[in-house]
Design a protein around this motif. Structure first.
Motif, PDB file in Angstrom:
ATOM      1  N   LEU A 170       0.803  -1.220   0.000  1.00  0.00           N
ATOM      2  CA  LEU A 170       0.000   0.000   0.000  1.00  0.00           C
ATOM      3  C   LEU A 170       0.838   1.273   0.000  1.00  0.00           C
ATOM      4  N   GLY A 171       2.166   1.133  -0.013  1.00  0.00           N
ATOM      5  CA  GLY A 171       3.036   2.304  -0.040  1.00  0.00           C
ATOM      6  C   GLY A 171       3.038   3.076   1.274  1.00  0.00           C
ATOM      7  N   ILE A 172       2.885   2.364   2.385  1.00  0.00           N
ATOM      8  CA  ILE A 172       2.869   3.004   3.700  1.00  0.00           C
ATOM      9  C   ILE A 172       4.271   2.958   4.282  1.00  0.00           C
ATOM     10  N   ASP A 173       4.797   4.140   4.630  1.00  0.00           N
ATOM     11  CA  ASP A 173       6.113   4.261   5.244  1.00  0.00           C
ATOM     12  C   ASP A 173       5.973   4.991   6.566  1.00  0.00           C
ATOM     13  N   GLU A 174       7.060   5.033   7.321  1.00  0.00           N
ATOM     14  CA  GLU A 174       7.056   5.806   8.563  1.00  0.00           C
ATOM     15  C   GLU A 174       6.688   7.248   8.234  1.00  0.00           C
ATOM     16  N   GLY A 175       5.739   7.803   8.953  1.00  0.00           N
ATOM     17  CA  GLY A 175       5.284   9.166   8.713  1.00  0.00           C
ATOM     18  C   GLY A 175       4.090   9.259   7.787  1.00  0.00           C
ATOM     19  N   SER A 176       3.702   8.160   7.153  1.00  0.00           N
ATOM     20  CA  SER A 176       2.514   8.175   6.290  1.00  0.00           C
ATOM     21  C   SER A 176       1.285   8.531   7.118  1.00  0.00           C
ATOM     22  N   VAL A 177       0.343   9.211   6.483  1.00  0.00           N
ATOM     23  CA  VAL A 177      -0.913   9.568   7.147  1.00  0.00           C
ATOM     24  C   VAL A 177      -1.989   8.611   6.648  1.00  0.00           C
ATOM     25  N   LEU A 178      -2.737   8.039   7.591  1.00  0.00           N
ATOM     26  CA  LEU A 178      -3.809   7.108   7.259  1.00  0.00           C
ATOM     27  C   LEU A 178      -5.141   7.697   7.707  1.00  0.00           C
ATOM     28  N   GLU A 179      -6.168   7.436   6.946  1.00  0.00           N
ATOM     29  CA  GLU A 179      -7.531   7.804   7.331  1.00  0.00           C
ATOM     30  C   GLU A 179      -8.137   6.603   8.038  1.00  0.00           C
ATOM     31  N   LEU A 180      -8.769   6.827   9.183  1.00  0.00           N
ATOM     32  CA  LEU A 180      -9.368   5.753   9.955  1.00  0.00           C
ATOM     33  C   LEU A 180     -10.875   5.957   9.985  1.00  0.00           C
ATOM     34  N   GLU A 181     -11.619   4.926   9.615  1.00  0.00           N
ATOM     35  CA  GLU A 181     -13.078   4.965   9.668  1.00  0.00           C
ATOM     36  C   GLU A 181     -13.579   3.764  10.450  1.00  0.00           C
ATOM     37  N   VAL A 182     -14.678   3.956  11.145  1.00  0.00           N
ATOM     38  CA  VAL A 182     -15.295   2.874  11.898  1.00  0.00           C
ATOM     39  C   VAL A 182     -16.671   2.614  11.311  1.00  0.00           C
ATOM     40  N   TYR A 183     -16.911   1.361  10.960  1.00  0.00           N
ATOM     41  CA  TYR A 183     -18.201   0.911  10.448  1.00  0.00           C
ATOM     42  C   TYR A 183     -18.699  -0.176  11.383  1.00  0.00           C
ATOM     43  N   GLY A 184     -19.609   0.178  12.281  1.00  0.00           N
ATOM     44  CA  GLY A 184     -20.085  -0.805  13.244  1.00  0.00           C
ATOM     45  C   GLY A 184     -18.920  -1.298  14.076  1.00  0.00           C
ATOM     46  N   ASP A 185     -18.620  -2.598  13.974  1.00  0.00           N
ATOM     47  CA  ASP A 185     -17.475  -3.131  14.716  1.00  0.00           C
ATOM     48  C   ASP A 185     -16.273  -3.391  13.800  1.00  0.00           C
ATOM     49  N   TYR A 186     -16.253  -2.736  12.632  1.00  0.00           N
ATOM     50  CA  TYR A 186     -15.122  -2.847  11.705  1.00  0.00           C
ATOM     51  C   TYR A 186     -14.303  -1.561  11.721  1.00  0.00           C
ATOM     52  N   LEU A 187     -13.017  -1.724  11.585  1.00  0.00           N
ATOM     53  CA  LEU A 187     -12.072  -0.622  11.528  1.00  0.00           C
ATOM     54  C   LEU A 187     -11.434  -0.632  10.140  1.00  0.00           C
ATOM     55  N   VAL A 188     -11.468   0.510   9.451  1.00  0.00           N
ATOM     56  CA  VAL A 188     -10.894   0.596   8.109  1.00  0.00           C
ATOM     57  C   VAL A 188      -9.801   1.659   8.116  1.00  0.00           C
ATOM     58  N   LEU A 189      -8.610   1.281   7.693  1.00  0.00           N
ATOM     59  CA  LEU A 189      -7.495   2.212   7.543  1.00  0.00           C
ATOM     60  C   LEU A 189      -7.187   2.363   6.062  1.00  0.00           C
ATOM     61  N   ARG A 190      -7.031   3.613   5.637  1.00  0.00           N
ATOM     62  CA  ARG A 190      -6.737   3.877   4.232  1.00  0.00           C
ATOM     63  C   ARG A 190      -5.601   4.901   4.165  1.00  0.00           C
ATOM     64  N   PRO A 191      -4.514   4.593   3.441  1.00  0.00           N
ATOM     65  CA  PRO A 191      -3.426   5.569   3.330  1.00  0.00           C
ATOM     66  C   PRO A 191      -3.883   6.772   2.516  1.00  0.00           C
ATOM     67  N   LEU A 192      -3.542   7.963   2.988  1.00  0.00           N
ATOM     68  CA  LEU A 192      -3.857   9.190   2.259  1.00  0.00           C
ATOM     69  C   LEU A 192      -2.632   9.607   1.465  1.00  0.00           C
ATOM     70  N   PRO A 193      -2.810   9.903   0.192  1.00  0.00           N
ATOM     71  CA  PRO A 193      -1.661  10.293  -0.625  1.00  0.00           C
ATOM     72  C   PRO A 193      -1.157  11.681  -0.241  1.00  0.00           C
ATOM     73  N   THR A 194       0.152  11.866  -0.327  1.00  0.00           N
ATOM     74  CA  THR A 194       0.748  13.182  -0.120  1.00  0.00           C
ATOM     75  C   THR A 194       0.693  13.939  -1.446  1.00  0.00           C
ATOM     76  N   ALA A 195       1.018  15.210  -1.398  1.00  0.00           N
ATOM     77  CA  ALA A 195       1.062  16.009  -2.629  1.00  0.00           C
ATOM     78  C   ALA A 195       2.073  15.425  -3.613  1.00  0.00           C
ATOM     79  N   ILE A 196       3.168  14.892  -3.091  1.00  0.00           N
ATOM     80  CA  ILE A 196       4.188  14.286  -3.960  1.00  0.00           C
ATOM     81  C   ILE A 196       3.639  13.023  -4.612  1.00  0.00           C
ATOM     82  N   ASP A 197       2.902  12.200  -3.846  1.00  0.00           N
ATOM     83  CA  ASP A 197       2.284  10.998  -4.411  1.00  0.00           C
ATOM     84  C   ASP A 197       1.354  11.368  -5.567  1.00  0.00           C
TER      85      ASP A 197
END
Length: 82
Positions: A24-51
């Motif tokens: 997923l291209g996640i490195d130290e310092g990457s920012v992730l979006e966290l969403e909760v759906y009921g009892d599920y946790l979803v993490l999604r990497p957010l692209p930087t301006a450079i990405d």
């Protein structure tokens, strides 16, 4: 991808397995979006301006010469107050 088990550490930290992070291209310092759906946790990497600049959809093609020309024009306009 198969399901993986991870353990929550001190201060509720979560270690993302190397295979997943690389995929997923996640490195130290990457920012992730966290969403909760009921009892599920979803993490999604957010692209930087450079990405976005390197891998995002291209809408127009601009050369360095175009950027320099516009920069010089704007600096001249700002310097003369017009």
């Amino acid at each position: 991808m198969e399901k993986l088990k991870v353990r929550v550490g001190k201060r509720r930290t979560l270690v993302i397995p190397k295979l997943v992070a690389e995929r997923l291209g996640i490195d130290e310092g990457s920012v992730l979006e966290l969403e909760v759906y009921g009892d599920y946790l979803v993490l999604r990497p957010l692209p930087t301006a450079i990405d976005v600049a390197l891998r995002g959809k291209k809408y127009v093609k601009v050369s360095l010469e175009d950027i320099e020309r516009v920069s010089v024009e704007e600096q001249g306009r700002l310097a003369t107050g017009c």
